[in-house]
Scaffold this active site. Sequence first.
Site, PDB file in Angstrom:
ATOM      1  N   GLN A  78     -11.736   3.505  12.970  1.00 43.09           N
ATOM      2  CA  GLN A  78     -10.789   4.022  13.954  1.00 43.09           C
ATOM      3  C   GLN A  78     -11.318   5.315  14.563  1.00 43.09           C
ATOM      4  OE1 GLN A  78      -6.742   3.684  12.969  1.00 43.09           O
ATOM      5  NE2 GLN A  78      -6.123   4.454  14.958  1.00 43.09           N
ATOM      6  N   PHE A  79     -12.073   5.175  15.663  1.00 44.25           N
ATOM      7  CA  PHE A  79     -12.666   6.343  16.311  1.00 44.25           C
ATOM      8  C   PHE A  79     -11.610   7.288  16.864  1.00 44.25           C
ATOM      9  CE2 PHE A  79     -12.019   3.714  20.020  1.00 44.25           C
ATOM     10  CZ  PHE A  79     -11.797   4.611  21.055  1.00 44.25           C
ATOM     11  N   THR A  80     -10.387   6.823  17.074  1.00 42.17           N
ATOM     12  CA  THR A  80      -9.349   7.690  17.644  1.00 42.17           C
ATOM     13  C   THR A  80      -8.947   8.816  16.695  1.00 42.17           C
ATOM     14  OG1 THR A  80      -7.582   6.200  16.922  1.00 42.17           O
ATOM     15  CG2 THR A  80      -8.458   5.880  19.159  1.00 42.17           C
TER      16      THR A  80
END
Length: 148
Positions: A78-80
């Site tokens: 989850q790069f967010t």
Amino acid sequence: MRAVLQRVTDASVTIDGDVTGKIDAGLLVFVCAMPDDTLATAQDLAAKIAKLRLFNDKEGKMNLSLAQTGGSALIVSQFTLAADTSRGTRPGFSRAGHPDLAKSLYLHFIASMRRLDIPTQTGEFGAEMSICSTNQGPCTIWIDTEHV
């Protein structure tokens, strides 16, 4: 690396209508690689998560680790988690690790969890995923290896 851990009674990942990962009791782990992270960072994070005492003992105290309970981990990239919301209303993601680095570290993190004998299911790096979970407690922990 950054990680958000949710203690769950169950969790699953669905991609294009197919369930690709599913666990019963354990941890749902959202993980994000940062630019300065290394394979050692991923390995250290896995070791910390496996040993964190987030599960209740017989007296109801959070005193048992994932490794001690025999629970599973569902790991989702989850790069967010690297979002920068300091300016305006649209988050920026330049603080996230480059996708090639991030994928390598994500896969190494998964392998590290498995080497620690944690039953592990996963999402798919870079895929559009639907995540379902039942958070138990609720118990949600945020880890940033920069501050560990």
